[in-house]
Design a protein around this motif. Structure first.
Motif, mmCIF file in Angstrom:
data_model
loop_
_atom_site.group_PDB
_atom_site.id
_atom_site.type_symbol
_atom_site.label_atom_id
_atom_site.label_comp_id
_atom_site.label_asym_id
_atom_site.label_seq_id
_atom_site.Cartn_x
_atom_site.Cartn_y
_atom_site.Cartn_z
ATOM 1 N N SER A 1 0.873 -0.971 -0.156
ATOM 2 C CA SER A 1 -0.043 -0.060 -0.042
ATOM 3 C C SER A 1 0.877 1.106 -0.143
ATOM 4 C CB SER A 1 -0.915 -0.052 1.310
ATOM 5 O OG SER A 1 -1.803 1.179 1.146
ATOM 6 N N PHE B 1 2.913 2.691 -11.610
ATOM 7 C CA PHE B 1 1.416 2.962 -11.371
ATOM 8 C C PHE B 1 1.609 4.540 -11.697
ATOM 9 C CE2 PHE B 1 -2.470 4.052 -9.559
ATOM 10 C CZ PHE B 1 -3.181 2.872 -9.814
ATOM 11 N N VAL C 1 -2.728 4.295 -2.695
ATOM 12 C CA VAL C 1 -2.881 3.067 -3.824
ATOM 13 C C VAL C 1 -2.644 1.743 -3.124
ATOM 14 C CG1 VAL C 1 -2.148 2.567 -6.006
ATOM 15 C CG2 VAL C 1 -1.818 5.014 -5.364
ATOM 16 N N ARG D 1 -6.625 -3.051 -4.704
ATOM 17 C CA ARG D 1 -6.793 -2.300 -5.860
ATOM 18 C C ARG D 1 -7.893 -1.237 -5.714
ATOM 19 N NH1 ARG D 1 -6.497 -6.755 -10.863
ATOM 20 N NH2 ARG D 1 -4.430 -7.473 -10.140
ATOM 21 N N VAL E 1 -8.015 3.191 -5.008
ATOM 22 C CA VAL E 1 -7.282 4.339 -5.231
ATOM 23 C C VAL E 1 -7.969 5.513 -4.367
ATOM 24 C CG1 VAL E 1 -6.172 6.254 -6.432
ATOM 25 C CG2 VAL E 1 -6.072 3.582 -7.341
ATOM 26 N N TYR F 1 -9.827 6.329 -8.560
ATOM 27 C CA TYR F 1 -9.380 5.125 -9.644
ATOM 28 C C TYR F 1 -9.369 5.822 -10.926
ATOM 29 C CZ TYR F 1 -9.510 0.389 -11.264
ATOM 30 O OH TYR F 1 -9.211 -0.944 -11.872
ATOM 31 N N ALA G 1 -5.996 7.437 -12.625
ATOM 32 C CA ALA G 1 -4.867 6.821 -12.970
ATOM 33 C C ALA G 1 -4.820 6.574 -14.606
ATOM 34 C CB ALA G 1 -4.942 5.321 -12.392
ATOM 35 N N SER H 1 -0.593 1.731 -16.504
ATOM 36 C CA SER H 1 -0.340 1.534 -14.858
ATOM 37 C C SER H 1 -0.751 0.051 -14.811
ATOM 38 C CB SER H 1 -1.426 2.189 -14.184
ATOM 39 O OG SER H 1 -1.074 3.511 -14.170
ATOM 40 N N TRP I 1 -0.971 -3.009 -11.398
ATOM 41 C CA TRP I 1 -0.974 -3.475 -9.976
ATOM 42 C C TRP I 1 0.437 -4.437 -9.477
ATOM 43 C CZ3 TRP I 1 -4.094 -0.448 -7.398
ATOM 44 C CH2 TRP I 1 -5.402 -0.027 -7.889
#
Length: 311
Positions: free
Chosen positions: A215, A236, A251, A256, A258, A269, A272, A277, A279
């Protein structure tokens, strides 16, 4: 055939010797104990755990027939949930009866409950935890007066992996300097060393850990921050995000999400840049992480936190 509700001096106490030295407890997300199953002084515990089965995560098989040869193409790389069971005899503790302690256990076994199983066993240098939901509890009815109630408790761990109870952290400034990660809780005095200033930060994950999803809290002021895992080549990035002083974006790579200021009602989200980007995960061992925002001001930094993960 009465249902046992308490202890009786007329029946012998079942003798159960724990087969796995260590401790076990059920705890809330903050680590506060809800129920202790095994302590360091297990002879005085209200529960006698005869055996644990910690299970093995379900393998999420990804296979297909090889169209040009015998056999199959196997790209399996993930695990799913695992089942955990414990053989327990409720024996009481001289303060509360067997029936009272059994009811306390039952109260935590409704499948709506979500909590963490904390465990320390031989070979583990520290306590580890895994998130669980109740899955089963046998409800034995014993003839006559009984001192102990034998039961089997079962849990399902959706994430499948054990994790460290202490988070690790690393603080990265836009220049790439870093304060090396420290496990929580912190103990003073802290020694941070000289750090780096080479455009990236070194983040070290336990070499026995599985890849772990961090995180990251990015603090303003800055514009369109980019978090790059140079070890894996993944990043990201944001394309329409401006953070003022005092604001931060979280993040969460595992969930998953934001979130602005970690507020679930303030998702960013859509800010982004999903054309570039992904994960990404921290790999076991050394990771090089870069933090490259535009227009960083005083106080701008990225704070990574992650647990170690084990099978």
């Amino acid at each position: 055939m009465p249902i046992p509700a308490g202890s009786s001096p007329e029946a012998p106490t079942p003798t159960v010797t724990p087969t796995m030295p260590g401790t076990a407890r059920l705890a809330d997300p903050a680590g506060i104990t809800l129920l202790t199953l095994t302590s360091d002084a297990f002879g005085a515990d209200p529960f006698a755990v005869g055996a644990w089965n910690l299970g093995y995560p379900e393998v999420r098989a990804v296979t297909e027939a090889d169209p040009g040869a015998d056999g199959e193409i196997d790209s399996t790389s993930r695990v799913g949930a695992r089942g955990i069971t414990a053989e327990i005899v409720v024996v009481g503790d001289g303060v509360d009866t067997v029936g009272v302690w059994y009811r306390r256990l039952r109260a935590l076994m409704h499948p709506r409950r979500r909590y963490w199983l904390h465990l320390r066993r031989d070979g583990w240098p520290a306590e580890r935890r895994i998130q669980v939901r109740p899955d089963s509890l046998t409800d034995a009815i014993i003839s006559g007066s009984a001192v102990g109630i034998a039961t089997q408790a079962g849990w399902r761990a959706p994430y499948g992996l054990w994790e460290s109870t202490a988070s690790h952290t690393a603080v990265i400034t836009p220049s790439g300097s870093v304060e090396p990660g420290k496990a929580l809780p912190w103990r003073f005095p802290l020694g941070f060393g000289a750090g780096l200033a080479s455009g990236s930060a070194t983040v070290v994950v336990d070499s026995e850990s599985e890849p772990t999803l961090p995180s990251v809290d990015v603090y303003g002021p800055c514009i369109n921050p980019v978090l790059i895992n140079l070890t894996t080549g993944s990043q990201f990035a944001f394309t329409s995000l401006t953070l003022a002083a005092g604001q931060f974006i979280r993040v969460n790579f595992r969930d998953r999400m934001v979130l602005l200021n970690a507020d679930t009602a303030s998702s960013r989200y859509g800010d982004a840049d999903w054309t570039v980007s992904s994960w990404w995960a921290l790999q076991p061992g050394v990771n090089q992480i870069a933090f490259t925002p535009s227009g960083p001001g005083p106080g701008c930094q990225a704070v990574l936190s992650w647990p170690d993960l084990w099978m």
